[in-house]
Write an enzyme that holds these catalytic residues in place. Structure first.
Site, PDB file in Angstrom:
ATOM      1  N   TYR A 297      90.286-127.332-102.354  1.00  9.56           N
ATOM      2  CA  TYR A 297      89.338-127.297-103.474  1.00  9.56           C
ATOM      3  C   TYR A 297      88.448-126.068-103.359  1.00  9.56           C
ATOM      4  CZ  TYR A 297      86.509-129.396-107.207  1.00  9.56           C
ATOM      5  OH  TYR A 297      85.875-129.673-108.396  1.00  9.56           O
ATOM      6  N   TYR A 351      89.629-124.272-113.756  1.00 12.83           N
ATOM      7  CA  TYR A 351      88.772-125.283-113.142  1.00 12.83           C
ATOM      8  C   TYR A 351      88.997-126.586-113.855  1.00 12.83           C
ATOM      9  CZ  TYR A 351      84.530-127.748-111.708  1.00 12.83           C
ATOM     10  OH  TYR A 351      83.646-128.672-111.218  1.00 12.83           O
TER      11      TYR A 351
END
Lengths: 398, 443
Positions: A297, A351
């Site tokens: 991440y 994103y």
């Protein structure tokens, strides 16, 4: 999943379908429509129909309720619906929830989804201005009046201490950004397709919140991503090679807060990701050496370095050295590297609160990624960092 | 361009003024009791009068204007009368600058002459529209008890005093939230039942953390239970205010509306010496100079009518330890009477109400005395005050707590200049500069 012993979920469920909308800066349609399109795309990919779905899982932050997605997607009765909290920390946990449901027979086909107009409507990056007087709001109330209001600023406060503790400069963050953009450059789905960057570009980019530069920060994106989870057995009969859920874990640390865990330990790591790592390794029986590629991440670069450390790819404080010199890139030819975020990550591709990274892991295991790691067998995927989080080890099925 | 009021500048305010009483031990003792000043220099055989008490010797006292102790000139009376007639009927002292040339000792008679130094143009102030009147007084003294004559009087002090004669504003303007064209306000703290005690502490000039009653673990942010042992029992403690920067950031983009004017700003994670951390701002240092490990000291900053925040400033050896003084009715009245100030707003609630004040409030002579006490408490009895300049901000009312903080801002041989702030939950009450000469113990 347990803090103390291996669980029995491993291998019993699989991701059988992935689907997404285009990733853009202005989708031109509602978040609900994006969610429905992603769910349909994932079902098509799996070779399933809306009427096959009996479970839906999303984020508490998502604005499209399970029942409304079901209404608009042609999905009928649901026996399982669930949401996971803590922003991007929910990503891998949605898959864990789905796996728990199908492994126990509570549902047969569960779709995990996340869709938002995060760029054109509700930008996280503009920062908070007020919060309700709940306990969750109160946690933010300690920092907001001082102007610490954006995700970048919360991460930067950790990053500054991390860099200080190990005697590092902000330049050590650059290889993470360069690797993401290197991979995005060859991914047509990526916003930054054909736009790689150099270390010098990183150093020249403007400060957002020192020690973070513009190129340390992820994009803001409009789009939707969905994943179809079913039992491993059923997945074997579907269209694609299943991505077996070898291990799935959530983790929260002691004295955990959501993005503002400033009041515990030395701020040099991500204890909640350490909780996830211990469970994933224990249940999967794997070690870092078994991982062919990782999707870590990457809303902000510093936490990628800390994740490399928490998972044991390197020791504490060694993340910068581990990432330096292109070791996170697919074209690294030495033996001591790890291809990370081969889709371009959230800096390079989009994103999508970590959900697009899970899809990339599935593509790697199918052998269909645009930046394919040869014969990838095991992929590590992580969810949002700096918050209570989750992770997956996915393996090539059949 | 001068108007009829300003034309009074240069005229005498008092001529041939003569203190009613000799400098004497009982008044000194009453004054020290009221101020809570235990400085040894103000007692015993070598006793001197507290320098900050200066004005007490020349006050008209309960006899009042025109009474036996009033040295006021006719011109000054005319000026004040004309201001009253123009509707500027209320009065408040705003500034007091005193220079002390020689200590006053019991037995001395104080003589004084005063001049109207200036009268300002009409000004809009928070209190209302009015004019500032500044007088300058030269004080001399001779040792009458020892048989000296008035002609032998030597200069002992000068005193510049500024008052605001004003027309009270109709009603205080309510605080309005930020809207277009107005200054953007900072995000508000989030106050709930679990953390209200922290913000109560801020209102009283303290940064309070919790301490577990069972395992003694300190806790901040506030929570209803202890993470170390689970106990729900706790007590609140006030942080000493000493800390170091544990981490920090410099925010460049986006700049929230309330921060846009100041440009990039630093936000720090401060570790207090008690072992807890808090996010805050570092004031008094450019953002680019904030560093991990920087020693800092707690301060409080008022950002708007409804927001005062604990903040930090770089700590240095030049910081004076803070002094907290509860503002009681007794302090206000005792301070006013000990300084022979019988203005009704300092002792009579009903008359204070009638003049638009919510309660009685501290007189400037007491504020001045407390500033003097604060600095001499730190400097010790061997130090000698050579000057105090006080500017008053928000009034100090009963129930407030005054927190004095100070820092040495200049050193020149034995001479020191100390910047002092006395703050209540409403904001800065007194902003002062104090000059002193250190004693032998203060090399």
């Amino acid at each position: 999943m347990s803090l103390h012993r291996a669980d029995t979920l491993g291998g019993r469920a699989a991701i059988a379908g992935i689907g997404a909308t285009e990733f853009s800066k202005d989708s031109g349609r509602s978040e609900l429509k994006l969610a429905v399109e992603a769910v349909h795309a994932a079902l098509d990919d799996a070779g399933l129909r809306p009427q096959d779905v009996d479970g839906l899982v999303t984020f508490t932050m998502d604005t499209s309720p399970e029942i409304t997605v079901a209404q608009a997607a042609g999905i009928g009765e649901l026996s399982f619906f669930s949401r996971v909290h803590y922003g991007g920390g929910a990503a891998c946990a949605t898959v864990q929830q789905a796996a728990l449901a199908v492994a126990t027979g509570i549902a047969e086909v569960v779709v995990c989804y996340r869709a938002f107009n995060e760029r054109s409507q509700h930008r996280f990056g503009v920062g908070l201005t007020s919060r309700q007087a709940s306990s969750e709001g109160a946690a933010m109330g300690w920092t907001m009046p001082y102007g610490l209001v954006t995700p970048a600023s919360w991460v930067a406060l950790h990053a500054q201490r991390y860099l200080h503790s190990y005697g590092l400069s902000p330049d050590v963050l650059a290889p993470v950004a360069v690797a993401d953009r290197f991979h995005a450059a060859t991914n047509p789905a990526a916003y930054f397709y054909r736009r790689p960057i150099t270390l010098a570009d990183h150093a020249a980019s403007r400060w957002i919140v020192e020690p973070l530069r513009l190129l340390d920060c992820c994009q803001e994106t409009d789009g939707g991503q969905a994943l179809v989870v079913t039992t491993s057995e059923r997945a074997r009969d579907l269209r694609h090679t299943p991505a077996l859920i070898t291990a799935a874990a959530q983790g929260a640390g002691r004295n955990q807060e959501a993005m503002t865990s400033f009041y515990r330990d030395g701020l040099t790591g991500l204890p909640e990701m350490g909780v996830v790592a211990r469970q994933l390794w224990r249940t999967s029986g794997l070690t870092p050496a078994d991982i062919d590629t990782a999707v870590l991440y990457d809303h902000f670069t510093p936490f990628v370095l800390m994740q490399l450390e928490e998972f044991g790819f390197c020791g504490p404080g060694e993340g910068a050295a581990f990432a330096a010199g292109g070791r996170l890139q697919l074209d690294w030819s030495g033996g001591d590297g790890l291809p990370v975020n081969t889709h371009g990550g959230q800096l390079g591709e989009a994103y999508l609160h970590g959900m697009n990274g899970i899809a990339e892991a599935v593509r790697q295991l199918r052998g269909s990624a645009v930046n394919q790691v040869p014969a990838a067998q095991h992929v590590l995927v992580t969810a949002g960092t700096g918050v209570p989080t989750s992770g997956l080890v996915l393996s090539r099925g059949r | 361009m001068t108007d009829t009021f300003q034309a009074y500048a240069g005229r005498p305010a008092a001529v041939g003024g003569r203190a009613l009483d000799l400098v004497n031990a009982p008044m000194i003792r009453h004054w020290c009791e009221a101020m809570g000043d235990a400085n040894a220099a103000y007692t015993g055989p070598a006793q001197v009068a507290p320098p900050a008490m200066l004005q007490s010797w020349t006050m008209a006292g309960l006899g009042g204007v025109g009474g036996v102790g009033d040295g006021r000139s006719a011109e000054y009376g005319d000026l004040l009368g004309a201001l009253d007639a123009a509707g500027f009927t209320s009065v408040v002292a705003t500034d007091c600058e005193q220079e002390y040339l020689r200590p006053l000792r019991p037995g001395q008679r104080v003589l004084y002459d005063s001049e109207i130094e200036s009268v300002s143009a009409e000004k809009s102030t928070a209190l209302g529209v009015g004019r500032f009147v500044t007088t300058r007084t030269d004080l001399r003294a001779y040792d009458e008890a020892a048989g000296e004559k008035a002609e032998e009087a030597v200069p002992v002090a000068t005193h510049r005093f500024r008052i605001l004669k004003f027309r009270p504003a109709e009603a205080p303007a309510p605080v309005r939230p930020s809207s277009e064209g107005e200054r953007a306000l900072r995000p508000r703290p989030v106050v709930n039942r679990d953390n209200a005690g922290f913000w109560d502490g801020v209102a009283e000039g303290e940064l309070r953390f919790q301490r577990c009653t069972d395992c003694a673990t300190p806790r901040l942010p506030w929570l209803p239970g202890c993470n170390a042992c689970g106990s729900a029992a706790w007590t609140a403690e006030a942080a000493s205010g000493a800390g170091t920067v544990y981490s920090y950031v410099v925010v460049h983009h986006p700049l929230p509306a309330a921060f846009r004017e100041q440009g990039p700003y630093a936000v720090a994670l401060v570790e207090l010496e008690e072992g807890v951390r808090t996010v805050s701002n570092i004031l008094g240092l450019p953002a680019a100079e904030v560093r991990i490990g920087l020693p800092v000291r707690l301060d409080f900053q008022c950002y708007d009518e409804e927001l005062t925040l604990p903040v930090f400033r770089p700590a240095t050896a030049d910081d004076l330890p803070p002094l907290r003084v509860p503002v009681t009715r007794t302090l206000i009245v005792a301070g006013a009477i000990a300084s022979r100030d019988y203005q009704d707003v300092h002792h009579d609630v009903e008359l204070a109400h009638a003049k638009g004040a919510p309660d009685i409030f501290m007189n400037i002579l007491t504020s001045n005395g407390l500033v003097g006490r604060y600095v001499t408490d730190w400097a010790g009895p061997g130090a000698r005050l050579t000057g105090i300049s006080v500017r008053l901000g928000v009034p100090a009312y009963p129930g407030d707590e005054l927190t004095f903080t100070g820092r040495v801002v200049e050193r020149d041989g034995p001479r020191r200049t100390v910047a002092v702030t006395g703050r209540t939950r409403r904001g800065a009450h007194a902003t002062a500069t104090v000059r002193l000469t250190t004693g032998e113990a203060q090399s």
